[in-house]
Enzyme design. Structure first.
Site, PDB file in Angstrom:
ATOM      1  N   PHE A 265      34.427 -17.327 -13.677  1.00  0.00           N
ATOM      2  CA  PHE A 265      34.255 -18.814 -13.499  1.00  0.00           C
ATOM      3  C   PHE A 265      35.109 -19.234 -12.636  1.00  0.00           C
ATOM      4  CE2 PHE A 265      36.977 -19.280 -17.323  1.00  0.00           C
ATOM      5  CZ  PHE A 265      36.865 -20.932 -17.152  1.00  0.00           C
ATOM      6  N   LYS A 266      36.697 -19.161 -12.604  1.00  0.00           N
ATOM      7  CA  LYS A 266      37.140 -20.055 -11.809  1.00  0.00           C
ATOM      8  C   LYS A 266      37.419 -20.307 -10.632  1.00  0.00           C
ATOM      9  CE  LYS A 266      39.856 -19.431 -15.505  1.00  0.00           C
ATOM     10  NZ  LYS A 266      40.943 -18.678 -16.075  1.00  0.00           N
TER      11      LYS A 266
END
Length: 466
Positions: A111-112
């Site tokens: 998700f980063k």
């Protein structure tokens, strides 16, 4: 749009300066002076927008006039067009009203990427305008490092130094960082844990004299406001896909540093109907102990099958405490200074205010493996260990079955094959094709002691102008 410190004693800044600033000069974190508010009618009008178009609607008020609208739109298009799914953040249904939002379709499978792919472009834009060269220094418990390197390695005005805890990230996570070979990319394996790495980053931002005034540090950790800003968007995306804003949503968020779930809190404050946020943690459960019992106390950090959450000092929690204390920076400073040496609590009415929205759960390794196996048996859908913790916490804490429960799928299961193997299903998650040769690539990293001076000396002697 102006930004203020959570500790109240630093000057307010505009977006460009906040982007290039890690900790505020008073040791606090920057937050917007006020949040944009969206009506239900306005949110409803966003149905059917592409992810990049929605991101512009949600984020542009934070950027304001720091970047012309057309330039910002172009950055968003470039960022999210490279994701491996046209929906960018697709939803997968587990049960009648239970969902996983796949946030791992970016280049580093975590998700980063949503924030860090954008952050690299924002830095390039601002640094080119200023003709300035900077040093990025960050700490990672596994995923931030690879996403930051991938997002920033092509930046002409950046040298990037990422600290990770030696032998405490998965092999895939390590190789995603250490196989990016570039003159401006430096990986440091610290003989310690993530909190040790994070402590050195914060100390270095607090005193940058080791750089002799020749450059400045820029943060890629979620202390950087731009990270939080970008993560707000997918809460709106999920809601709009499932009938929002005309119905409320619940989210379960695997979190260690509190940034991802704080973005959900902000989405709600900006007008998105969210009835519940579930803090999902592993054995390093300081956030769960606070939210379930109003006791914030550091304990010994443990290594788990979900290493990205092996964190005991949750930096972004300070941002929530700032709001819970009526934006009283002095009160936040006092609380967190006492928390360095003792267990602390907040006034009961403040804690109860947080509990109206937040629930929490802590899940051990055995239960993590159990839920991976259970969901695969039910759906032939493979979870990574962090997302599995989110699913278990969602099921344990759910308040209302009629409200859609969305677990944020924070990483691809191929990043954590050991956890999948221990789940006993005989299934081996395969890396996507663009990473198929990962284990054949050359690695480059430096192992250093858990010693601030050693790390700072290494950075001082290796950044481009040294």
């Amino acid at each position: 749009m102006r930004y203020i410190s959570t500790r109240g004693d630093a000057p307010s800044l505009g977006f460009e300066d906040v982007l290039l600033t890690g900790l505020a000069t008073d040791g606090g974190l920057y937050v917007p002076e006020s949040l944009p508010k969206f009506s239900l009618e306005e949110i409803r009008s966003w149905r059917g927008l592409s992810y990049a178009e929605l991101a512009f609607k949600v984020m542009h008020p934070f950027v304001d006039d720091a970047i012309p609208a057309d330039d910002f739109r172009a950055m968003l298009d470039e960022t999210y067009n490279q994701f491996a799914h046209k929906a960018v953040a697709p939803l997968v249904q587990l049960d009648s009203n239970e969902w996983v939002m796949e946030l791992f379709r970016g280049p580093t499978l975590a998700f980063k990427d949503f924030a860090l792919q954008l952050l690299g472009r924002l830095l390039d834009y601002v640094l080119e305008k200023r003709k300035q060269h900077v040093v990025i220094m960050g700490a990672t418990s596994g995923d931030t490092g690879s996403a930051a390197i991938e997002g920033c390695r092509h930046c002409e005005h950046v040298d990037i130094f990422i600290l990770h805890p030696h032998e405490r990230v998965s092999e895939v996570q390590r190789r995603q960082m250490t196989t990016v070979i570039g003159d401006n990319v430096h990986n440091i394996a610290v003989k310690g844990n993530f909190d040790d790495c994070q402590r050195m980053v914060k100390a270095s931002f607090g005193d940058q004299s080791f750089l002799k005034g020749e450059t400045q540090l820029v943060a890629v950790n979620s202390i950087n406001w731009a990270r939080i800003m970008a993560q707000i968007v997918y809460y709106f995306q999920a809601s709009l896909a499932l009938g929002g804003p005309d119905r409320s949503m619940a989210f379960s968020v695997p979190t260690g540093n509190f940034g991802d779930i704080f973005a959900g809190y902000l989405a709600r404050e900006m007008g998105l109907p969210i009835s519940q946020l579930v803090i999902a943690t592993n054995r390093n459960d300081i956030l769960h102990r606070f939210m379930s019992g109003n006791r914030y106390e550091k304990q010994q950090l443990e290594h788990t099958l979900s290493p990205s959450m092996d964190i005991m000092v949750s930096s972004n929690f300070e941002r929530l405490l700032f709001d819970l204390h009526g934006r009283d920076g002095a009160a936040v400073r006092d609380l967190l200074e006492r928390a360095q040496t003792e267990a602390v609590s907040i006034e009961d009415y403040r804690w109860k205010s947080a509990r109206k929205l937040f629930d929490s759960d802590a899940v051990d390794d055995a239960t993590t493996c159990e839920i991976i196996r259970e969901v695969f048996d039910q759906n032939e859908y493979l979870l990574d260990p962090h997302t599995a913790i989110g699913v278990r916490a969602a099921r344990n804490c759910r308040r209302d079955d009629s409200v859609p429960m969305i677990t944020l799928g924070t990483a691809h299961p191929a990043k954590f094959p050991d956890a999948v193997k221990q789940s006993g299903m005989g299934v081996k998650p395969e890396l996507p094709h663009h990473l198929a040769d990962l284990f054949e690539r050359e690695e480059r990293y430096t192992v250093l002691d858990d010693d601030l001076k050693s790390v700072q000396d290494f950075i001082a002697s290796h950044w481009k102008s040294a």
